[in-house]
Structures are given as C-alpha cells and as structure tokens.
Enzyme design. Sequence first.
Site, short mmCIF file in Angstrom:
data_model
loop_
_atom_site.label_atom_id
_atom_site.label_comp_id
_atom_site.label_asym_id
_atom_site.label_seq_id
_atom_site.Cartn_x
_atom_site.Cartn_y
_atom_site.Cartn_z
N ALA A 120 80.46 75.04 26.76
CA ALA A 120 82.24 74.60 27.18
C ALA A 120 82.54 75.15 26.02
O ALA A 120 83.13 76.30 25.44
CB ALA A 120 81.49 73.31 26.07
N GLY A 175 76.81 74.70 30.08
CA GLY A 175 77.96 74.21 31.24
C GLY A 175 78.33 74.65 32.60
O GLY A 175 78.26 74.37 33.16
N GLU A 203 74.74 75.18 34.24
CA GLU A 203 75.41 73.52 34.60
C GLU A 203 75.72 73.66 35.72
O GLU A 203 75.17 72.69 36.89
CB GLU A 203 75.63 72.21 34.09
CG GLU A 203 74.47 72.41 32.49
CD GLU A 203 74.78 70.88 31.47
OE1 GLU A 203 75.89 70.97 30.93
OE2 GLU A 203 74.28 69.79 32.18
N GLU A 247 72.63 74.48 24.19
CA GLU A 247 73.37 73.64 23.76
C GLU A 247 72.78 72.77 22.32
O GLU A 247 73.31 72.66 21.28
CB GLU A 247 73.20 72.13 24.14
CG GLU A 247 74.92 72.55 25.78
CD GLU A 247 73.88 72.87 26.69
OE1 GLU A 247 73.15 73.57 26.53
OE2 GLU A 247 74.81 72.88 27.90
#
Length: 698
Positions: free
Chosen positions: A64, A103, A106, A126
């Site tokens: 992120a 992310g 992901e 995270e």
Amino acid sequence: MSSELVNYRCDGHIALLTVDNPPVNALSQPLRAALLAAVRRAGADPQTQAMVILCAGRTFIAGADVGEFDRPPEEPHLPELTQAIESAGKPVVAALHGTALGGGFEIALASHYRIATADSKVGLPEVKLGVIPGAGGTQRLPRLVGVEAALRMIVGGEPVSAGEALTLGAIDEIATGDLTGAALAAASRLVAQGGAPRRTAEQPLATVEPAIFDAARRQAAVKQRHLLAPLAAIEAIEAAVTQPFAKSVQRERQLFLERRSSAQAAALRNAFLGEREVARVPGLPDDLPTREIRRVAVLGAGTMGGGIAMCFANAGFDVLLKEVDAAALDRGMSIIRKNYQASAARGGLSAQEMERRLQRIQPTLVWSDLAEVDLIVEAVFEDIGVKRQVFEQLDAIARPGAILATNTSYLDVAQIAEFTRRPQDVVGMHFFSPANVMRLLENVRTAKTAPEVLATVMKLGRKLGKVAVLVGGCDGFVGNRMLAQRTREAWFLLEEGALPQQVDAALVDFGFPMGPFAVSDLAGLDIGWRNRQARAHLRRPGVRDCDLLDQVCQLGRLGQKTAAGWYRYDAGSRTPLPDPAIEALIVAHSQARGITRRQISEQEIVERCVYSMINEAAKILDEGVAARPVDVDMVWLNGYGFPKWRGGPLFYADQVGLPQVLATVESYAERLGTDFWAPAPLLRQRVAEGGTFYRRPG
Ligand code: NAI
C-alpha cells in the site's frame, strides 16, 4: 490509451498491463484507479483472451501507499480491484519480481495464475504496520496454502522466497529466463486449455481442527505480546473457515478498517515512515554532494571498535583496525573472529562469506597506514586526554578531506574537533553496543561540521544498514541524555520502596523487551559505575543522589558476567533471579537514608521512568539538539527498545495527550521537587497552544 501509471499494450490476444509507479509501485489511489480501468478494458475487449499484470522497475507492487493511511480511504478501494481481477471472465496472470507484498500480493492472489522470478519474495506483512490484509488476502491465501501455512505467513508477517511459495502453493510457477515471456506463455497455455479463470475464492478450504486458532492466539499472546493486529488476522482466517467467502471477506474488511484507524497502527506507521524521514535532514539539501568513502580506519579494537569494524566490513568496506599494542590488537581481532564464527554457526553467514568479511579487516599498529583512508572512526578510551592525543595525531597524518569521527558517548565533540586544525571535518558517529547488531547510529554535528560531512555520514549510515539520526552536541546526546532520566528515577524508586524485579516488570508490561535493571546486568554494571565516578564532579550539592549502584558494584556484583548484579544468576544461565541479598541491601539503604519504604504502583513506575524522559525530550527539542520529534522517537525505537507499537516517546506522549502528561509532570514536581521534575517550557507551550509534539495548531 495507456495511463502514466499503467501501460496497456497487446501481444496478440493477450493484454499486458504494466504498472509503473516508482520507486516500489505502491498502490496509491491513482494507481488503483488506473489498474482497475485497465482490467475492465481488457475484460471488455472482445479481441483479448487473457491478461498479464506485471510491473516496471525493481519490484512488483510492494504494498500500500502507507502515507495514505492517515487519510480516510479513497475509492476505488483495493477490494474492488481484487474483486474485479478475480471475477474477470478471462484468465489473469500475475507476473511477480522483486517483492510482491501486502496489497501487491493480494492482487496476485486474486489473479488466476501466479508466476514469479526465482529471486522474488512474496508475503503479507500487514501486521507489522498494525493492520491485516484488507482485500481478500486472509481469505484467498488459506485456500491456496492451507490454514496452517496461511496463519504462519499472515500472523507472522514474514515474506517467503519464491521457492518456498511454490512449495506451499502460493504461486504456480517459477519463471526460468525472461519473466514477461514466461508470463505470456502461461497466459497462452491457459487460453489453450479452455480459458476458464481459476478463481481462488471458489477453491474449497481443507478442513482443520478448530483448536488450531486457539493455539495461534496463545502463541501470538506470547510472541507478539501487546499487539492487536495478529489477533485480528487470526480472526479473519478463522472466518474464512467458518463462513462463506462472500461473508467472511466482509468480516476481513471490517477488521482491517478497525485496525487501520487504531492507535497501534498509527504508532507503527510512525515507526515505519520515521525511519525514512530521519534520513532527510532539515537544512541539508538532498542534492548536497557527499564525499566518497571507500577505505575506512577504526581506532581502538575494544568493545566498540571491534563491532564498528565488523559493521563496515559487513557492508563491504575495507577497514584498517588500529590499536596501541600487539596484545590489544590480537585480543580485538580474536573477538571479531569469534563473533563471526558464532554467526556462521547459527547459520547466519556462510563460511566463505565469513572469511571474506574477516579479510576486509586489516589489523595495524602503524599510524602512517591511516594516511590514505577516507574516514577514521575513533573508539579509544572515554578520556578527553586520550582523545586529545589521538585527534592531534590524526590531524597530523590524515589526508586532507578525510572525515574524522568520534564514537564518544558523553564527551564534547566540538571540543574534540578543536584538537585538530580541521574542525569542519570532525563529526560524532555514536554507535550502540553491539555495534554490528544495533540499528541506531547517532551522528553528532558541531557548529563547525561541514554540511557535506554531515550529508556523507548520514548516507553512510544507510549503507551500513543503520537508522542514522542527526543530533546536536550535549551531555549524552539524545539517547543517553534521556536514558539518564529513566536510570535516575529507577534508582530513586528502589530507595522509596520498589525492588528491581518490580520496576523491570512494570516496564516490560509497558512494552520494553527488558527492564532497566536486567539490561544493566546484561551490559555490565561497571559501565554505569565508571560513568558515575567520571561524572561525580558534576553532582550538584544538596541535590538528591542515589548511590545504590556503587554499593552493588563494590560487592563485586557486576552483572551477568559475575553471575550477580541487580539479580542473581544460576551458573551458565542468563535468567535474572530476584536476590534476597539485593533486597536486604536496598532495604538497609532506605533505612540508612531515613526513607520509609512504601508500596509503589505500576503506574507510578511507568510515569516516573517514561514521563521524565518525555520531559527531557521536550528540552532536547527546544534546544534544537534534535530537529524534530521524529528524530527523538527513532533514537528510542532503534537504540533503546522503546515499543514500536507506541511509536516512540513523543508519539506516545501525543497519544496520551499533552495536558495529561504536563499535569503528571507537575504533580511529581510538587511531590519530588523541581530539581528533576520542572516541566519543560516547550511542554507547557504546546499545551497552552492546544498542540502536540508532532502537530502545532494552525
Ligand atoms: P574499550 O576500553 O573496550 O576499548 C578501547 C580500546 O581503545 C582499547 O582496546 C584500547 O587499547 C584502545 N586504545 C586506547 N588508546 C588508543 C590509541 N591511542 N590508539 C588506538 N587504540 C587505542 O572501550 P569501548 O567500550 O569500546 O569504548 C570506546 C569508545 O566508545 C568510548 O569513547 C566510549 O565512550 C564509546 N562508546 C562505548 C559504548 C559501550 O557500550 N561500551 C557505546 C557507545 C560508545
């Protein structure tokens, strides 16, 4: 119609979506929007049969955009993007290189096929930022690797190598040769096989014993004590097992949002971003030229010199290690060898690499050998007379432009600089023990240090893998000056009624890895004892002083190395055991001083040890010894074990609320006097303005 952030091109029937958002392709809002548009475009284009998502630059999407976390989430949210990728009607291949994290990973998990270069790493780290994956990571990874491995990867947060990811099933293929070519080939294969997307969310989850989650919670409570994100991650993975995907993915999002706005996440972000921020020094332009450092010399092969030499050798520098006599030099070199052998034995270093590093350290007794080096770090005895001799000598032999650094803990760097005719080249480089391990480096400036020398030692710090913080000169610089407050209060607490184990337990509960007395025992009590002797003349008459440390040392109890200090130790053990002899000594001391011992609360211990440091830090800021609150906080997070999830002493003070901090400091000033508890003017000022340390109003 490519955007700047996502290049769109077609190779036959395959669309190539190349993310290009340097330096690490962080998933900022504009990138999410651009990638979503590109995925929709490829999905809608009847000519396109499959798509490949890949990245330009040194890495796949590394996570992120952490800076965005301080603002409300902006659309499109990441789950919308991962959902769009997974539900695309044609195969999506993610081609990974570098570090596909958070992310980024992901997105890969939501794709239908994952191919990675052999040297890449993937993971969901995270929890290290106080959050959990919030775009399906906790739901999709267990479907690929099983619950146990998913718990390990998500709750622990450590990335895994491509090889391990392949074994686990987190990726499908390791690319041999060109990644783009291999990804295109994979996409063509999927099309040839019929082209139905392999949706991770549709894959069944292997059944597991529910007890696995309780076991994970118990483990997290010990290994990740105080941290809330690991528990939230476990809950999200548990939801993946007990609920259908559509529902559990919503639970994940909810848990993610709760964590995202939590105090712990804000503190961990401060720790993460702060490390980068301290490298940018106000007043030092980024493009300031630096001096080239290739050859380095270290003076003194004692505790610090040996560690400093290793630290340079580890980073690839050639190091000359200079001592006064052969015996000291041999001793120093043999300790260095032993340290390297120990890390080789632990598997941290190959025998070959160990030899290479050792070879880089050249012992010498000859001053003139140092004539050509670019940087000299002095780590001789902490004595101004010895420092004078050494710096006069250095001034005589070092080449013009060489940087002369001192590792002094308490002496005045500006005074040391005046022992030379080149004070502009003199700077403090204050390493922490053990220097080859500890991440903190306090670089100490004087009024005369040249800006390019400062820029050079800051850049050097990063090369050495340190968090380098630039500070000004004062007694103890930032770290030890604050530490002195805590140490003093800890001793006072003993004479007022506490015992070492009680003080230590309170600070461990607060989040320090060890309490101050256990730390002293580990470091050796003689360091503090010698320091007290050297500074006896600074003691102000009539001002309270506690000499318990002297009494303990006089008994020959110097800490772990003598199997006795503030605690006792069983033979060969490092476990501190409360010692009735120390209790008796402390109680007798209180009696002799006429102090009636009382019950001391955990809250008082924490306040006296931590708020005294915060108050001192406010003075440090006011004096300009630290330029910004973040500089203070990075010193304490990286050099003194202040809990990361509290963000640093000043970040913590802001979270407590400065009015409350001030009121507490004032209450101790009233009870204990103003010698040590006079509130710092800056603290009062910030409270009056309604500001915090980090943010001034307006
Ligand atoms: P140490 O006593 O272990 O080592 C000092 C070494 O310097 C000795 O081996 C001595 O033979 C050598 N030496 C003395 N004069 C010399 C000269 N003229 N030329 C070359 N070598 C010479 O001391 P330690 O603990 O390594 O401390 C060194 C410096 O680092 C001091 O200024 C100290 O304040 C500072 N420091 C110490 C820390 C610690 O935890 N021990 C932490 C941070 C800084």
